[in-house]
Scaffold this active site. Sequence first.
Site, PDB file in Angstrom:
ATOM      1  N   LYS A  67       0.800  -1.238   0.000  1.00  0.00           N
ATOM      2  CA  LYS A  67       0.000   0.000   0.000  1.00  0.00           C
ATOM      3  C   LYS A  67       0.829   1.283   0.000  1.00  0.00           C
ATOM      4  O   LYS A  67       0.379   2.330   0.457  1.00  0.00           O
ATOM      5  CB  LYS A  67      -1.001   0.028   1.171  1.00  0.00           C
ATOM      6  CG  LYS A  67      -1.812  -1.221   1.369  1.00  0.00           C
ATOM      7  CD  LYS A  67      -2.238  -1.907   0.109  1.00  0.00           C
ATOM      8  CE  LYS A  67      -3.292  -1.167  -0.678  1.00  0.00           C
ATOM      9  NZ  LYS A  67      -3.560  -1.892  -1.962  1.00  0.00           N
ATOM     10  N   GLY A  69       2.288   2.471  -2.899  1.00  0.00           N
ATOM     11  CA  GLY A  69       2.381   3.021  -4.251  1.00  0.00           C
ATOM     12  C   GLY A  69       2.970   2.033  -5.248  1.00  0.00           C
ATOM     13  O   GLY A  69       3.432   2.421  -6.324  1.00  0.00           O
ATOM     14  N   THR A  70       2.925   0.750  -4.898  1.00  0.00           N
ATOM     15  CA  THR A  70       3.487  -0.308  -5.743  1.00  0.00           C
ATOM     16  C   THR A  70       2.876  -0.301  -7.143  1.00  0.00           C
ATOM     17  O   THR A  70       3.602  -0.359  -8.145  1.00  0.00           O
ATOM     18  CB  THR A  70       3.197  -1.682  -5.086  1.00  0.00           C
ATOM     19  OG1 THR A  70       3.297  -1.554  -3.674  1.00  0.00           O
ATOM     20  CG2 THR A  70       4.141  -2.746  -5.599  1.00  0.00           C
ATOM     21  N   TRP A  72       1.378   2.023  -8.861  1.00  0.00           N
ATOM     22  CA  TRP A  72       1.798   3.211  -9.628  1.00  0.00           C
ATOM     23  C   TRP A  72       3.216   3.025 -10.167  1.00  0.00           C
ATOM     24  O   TRP A  72       3.504   3.239 -11.350  1.00  0.00           O
ATOM     25  CB  TRP A  72       1.710   4.436  -8.708  1.00  0.00           C
ATOM     26  CG  TRP A  72       1.914   5.753  -9.390  1.00  0.00           C
ATOM     27  CD1 TRP A  72       1.887   6.014 -10.728  1.00  0.00           C
ATOM     28  CD2 TRP A  72       2.166   7.005  -8.728  1.00  0.00           C
ATOM     29  NE1 TRP A  72       2.101   7.352 -10.942  1.00  0.00           N
ATOM     30  CE2 TRP A  72       2.273   7.978  -9.737  1.00  0.00           C
ATOM     31  CE3 TRP A  72       2.301   7.388  -7.382  1.00  0.00           C
ATOM     32  CZ2 TRP A  72       2.527   9.321  -9.447  1.00  0.00           C
ATOM     33  CZ3 TRP A  72       2.543   8.716  -7.089  1.00  0.00           C
ATOM     34  CH2 TRP A  72       2.655   9.668  -8.110  1.00  0.00           C
ATOM     35  N   HIS A 130       7.592  -7.709  -1.973  1.00  0.00           N
ATOM     36  CA  HIS A 130       7.480  -6.952  -0.721  1.00  0.00           C
ATOM     37  C   HIS A 130       8.513  -7.465   0.298  1.00  0.00           C
ATOM     38  O   HIS A 130       8.481  -7.085   1.455  1.00  0.00           O
ATOM     39  CB  HIS A 130       6.091  -7.123  -0.113  1.00  0.00           C
ATOM     40  CG  HIS A 130       4.984  -6.410  -0.827  1.00  0.00           C
ATOM     41  ND1 HIS A 130       5.096  -5.116  -1.282  1.00  0.00           N
ATOM     42  CD2 HIS A 130       3.719  -6.799  -1.124  1.00  0.00           C
ATOM     43  CE1 HIS A 130       3.940  -4.758  -1.846  1.00  0.00           C
ATOM     44  NE2 HIS A 130       3.101  -5.757  -1.764  1.00  0.00           N
ATOM     45  N   ARG A 152       5.957   5.272   1.832  1.00  0.00           N
ATOM     46  CA  ARG A 152       4.864   6.246   1.965  1.00  0.00           C
ATOM     47  C   ARG A 152       4.643   6.535   3.434  1.00  0.00           C
ATOM     48  O   ARG A 152       4.980   5.704   4.302  1.00  0.00           O
ATOM     49  CB  ARG A 152       3.617   5.608   1.350  1.00  0.00           C
ATOM     50  CG  ARG A 152       2.440   6.518   1.184  1.00  0.00           C
ATOM     51  CD  ARG A 152       1.267   5.732   0.596  1.00  0.00           C
ATOM     52  NE  ARG A 152       0.172   6.623   0.257  1.00  0.00           N
ATOM     53  CZ  ARG A 152      -1.030   6.222  -0.132  1.00  0.00           C
ATOM     54  NH1 ARG A 152      -1.285   4.937  -0.239  1.00  0.00           N
ATOM     55  NH2 ARG A 152      -1.967   7.088  -0.407  1.00  0.00           N
ATOM     56  N   SER A 160      -4.841   2.950   3.843  1.00  0.00           N
ATOM     57  CA  SER A 160      -4.925   2.221   2.584  1.00  0.00           C
ATOM     58  C   SER A 160      -4.966   0.710   2.849  1.00  0.00           C
ATOM     59  O   SER A 160      -5.748  -0.028   2.239  1.00  0.00           O
ATOM     60  CB  SER A 160      -3.717   2.592   1.720  1.00  0.00           C
ATOM     61  OG  SER A 160      -3.866   2.085   0.420  1.00  0.00           O
ATOM     62  N   ARG A 284      -7.885   3.277  -5.053  1.00  0.00           N
ATOM     63  CA  ARG A 284      -8.913   3.764  -4.130  1.00  0.00           C
ATOM     64  C   ARG A 284      -9.048   5.269  -4.309  1.00  0.00           C
ATOM     65  O   ARG A 284      -9.907   5.745  -5.007  1.00  0.00           O
ATOM     66  CB  ARG A 284      -8.558   3.372  -2.686  1.00  0.00           C
ATOM     67  CG  ARG A 284      -9.705   3.558  -1.701  1.00  0.00           C
ATOM     68  CD  ARG A 284      -9.269   3.179  -0.297  1.00  0.00           C
ATOM     69  NE  ARG A 284      -8.199   4.030   0.191  1.00  0.00           N
ATOM     70  CZ  ARG A 284      -8.377   5.167   0.854  1.00  0.00           C
ATOM     71  NH1 ARG A 284      -9.595   5.587   1.143  1.00  0.00           N
ATOM     72  NH2 ARG A 284      -7.349   5.900   1.244  1.00  0.00           N
ATOM     73  N   GLY A 286      -5.805   7.446  -4.151  1.00  0.00           N
ATOM     74  CA  GLY A 286      -4.548   7.883  -4.754  1.00  0.00           C
ATOM     75  C   GLY A 286      -4.139   9.281  -4.348  1.00  0.00           C
ATOM     76  O   GLY A 286      -3.610  10.042  -5.156  1.00  0.00           O
TER      77      GLY A 286
HETATM   78  P1  A3P Z   1      -5.063   4.804  -1.320  1.00  0.00           P
HETATM   79  O1  A3P Z   1      -5.674   3.586  -0.678  1.00  0.00           O
HETATM   80  O2  A3P Z   1      -4.562   5.789  -0.314  1.00  0.00           O
HETATM   81  O3  A3P Z   1      -5.925   5.423  -2.346  1.00  0.00           O
HETATM   82  P2  A3P Z   1      -0.152  -0.357  -3.570  1.00  0.00           P
HETATM   83  O4  A3P Z   1      -0.145  -0.176  -5.030  1.00  0.00           O
HETATM   84  O5  A3P Z   1       1.211  -0.402  -2.954  1.00  0.00           O
HETATM   85  O6  A3P Z   1      -1.041  -1.486  -3.158  1.00  0.00           O
HETATM   86  O7  A3P Z   1      -0.767   0.977  -2.977  1.00  0.00           O
HETATM   87  C1  A3P Z   1      -2.107   1.311  -3.247  1.00  0.00           C
HETATM   88  C2  A3P Z   1      -2.263   2.806  -3.051  1.00  0.00           C
HETATM   89  O8  A3P Z   1      -1.736   3.507  -4.181  1.00  0.00           O
HETATM   90  C3  A3P Z   1      -3.732   3.179  -2.967  1.00  0.00           C
HETATM   91  O9  A3P Z   1      -3.758   4.310  -2.101  1.00  0.00           O
HETATM   92  C4  A3P Z   1      -4.034   3.525  -4.408  1.00  0.00           C
HETATM   93  O10 A3P Z   1      -5.167   4.323  -4.583  1.00  0.00           O
HETATM   94  C5  A3P Z   1      -2.761   4.248  -4.813  1.00  0.00           C
HETATM   95  N1  A3P Z   1      -2.551   4.277  -6.258  1.00  0.00           N
HETATM   96  C6  A3P Z   1      -2.794   3.289  -7.141  1.00  0.00           C
HETATM   97  N2  A3P Z   1      -2.475   3.680  -8.384  1.00  0.00           N
HETATM   98  C7  A3P Z   1      -2.028   4.943  -8.300  1.00  0.00           C
HETATM   99  C8  A3P Z   1      -1.552   5.887  -9.266  1.00  0.00           C
HETATM  100  N3  A3P Z   1      -1.494   5.599 -10.549  1.00  0.00           N
HETATM  101  N4  A3P Z   1      -1.145   7.105  -8.806  1.00  0.00           N
HETATM  102  C9  A3P Z   1      -1.201   7.399  -7.506  1.00  0.00           C
HETATM  103  N5  A3P Z   1      -1.640   6.557  -6.543  1.00  0.00           N
HETATM  104  C10 A3P Z   1      -2.048   5.328  -6.939  1.00  0.00           C
END
Ligand code: A3P
Length: 318
Positions: A67, A69-70, A72, A130, A152, A160, A284, A286
């Site tokens: 959670k 930013g993986t 992204w 991870h 993060r 998240s 969710r 982001g």
């Molecule tokens: P939130 O739950 O705060 O919205 P991971 O990818 O490590 O599982 O982290 C998920 C988090 O990254 C979620 O945060 C998600 O919404 C956010 N996220 C996913 N894609 C993204 C993007 N393209 N840019 C920015 N944040 C993103």
Amino acid sequence: TVKEVERSYERYRELISTLPKEKGWASDLCLYEGFWYERLFGLEGVMFAQEHFQARPTDIFLISTPKSGTTWLKALIFAIMKRTCYANSTHPLLTTNPHECIPFLEFMLFREPPVADVEKLPSPRLFSAHIPYTSLPKSILCSGCKIVYVCRDSKDVLISMWYHMVKMRSKDLPPLSLEEAFKLFSKGLSGFGPFWDHVLGYWNASMECPQRILFLRYEELKKETLINVRRLAEFLGQPFSMEEEMEQVVEEIIELCSFKRLSNLEVNKIGSRDAVVKNDMFFRKGEVGDWSNHLTTQMAESLDKITNEKLREFRLFR
Ligand code: A3P
């Protein structure tokens, strides 16, 4: 052979049954090499990777705590590395979830037999994990391959993760309240936690070996996307040329990988990895700072205090 692999997994399961356990977010947590693993996913895959994964110097790894930013970063790394392979209109990211583009060693490739044959993949291979620094397969450290790490703010990670794990949690268990999740997270009891130890492991390693480990923060990437995406491309050995800059290739990649774009694609709205993991669980809000809509001031201060105590001396976070 297939039989040997199956026997290895039996051995891992036996070993796991002997590990210390605590109640977790979606299932039990097991303590392995100083870190907690949700029993539901991945620990056998970590063990298999430790015993069998052969890294190549050209491999690229994206590593994170869950959670952070993986998703992204997977999209960005894939888009940067493959930018000469695809036209914008037919880009795989438009029809494939980023997790399929850069698969997790422990959840996807080596989760259970039959394991993926990663030897046959052409270089440069793109992987993610991870796995905490101290538990990485030795060959990853010896090969000199590149690692991108993203972290993060702990408060946003907690929120998240809570949203994510509530969906993963077995329906036979009572619902997990945010208060409980907060207590578990603060005690280090979360998947691949303690969160702070995970971050610190990679922070220290990146200080020692900056040419091998790029340490990124979600918040900085949000604030200064252009600068950080250029940095990322340089680190990966694929800097943007003057021509590409003129043609706005960087901006296009950023747009393609943006939350708005990816989260509105059909594959990410209705697609799924398996019966439990749906692609939309990775999109969710982001945003930076959504914690303020959920955590009490006391909870937020308490997490900041842990962050300060554990990470301040390393000049990490405030
Ligand atoms: P939130 O739950 O705060 O919205 P991971 O990818 O490590 O599982 O982290 C998920 C988090 O990254 C979620 O945060 C998600 O919404 C956010 N996220 C996913 N894609 C993204 C993007 N393209 N840019 C920015 N944040 C993103």
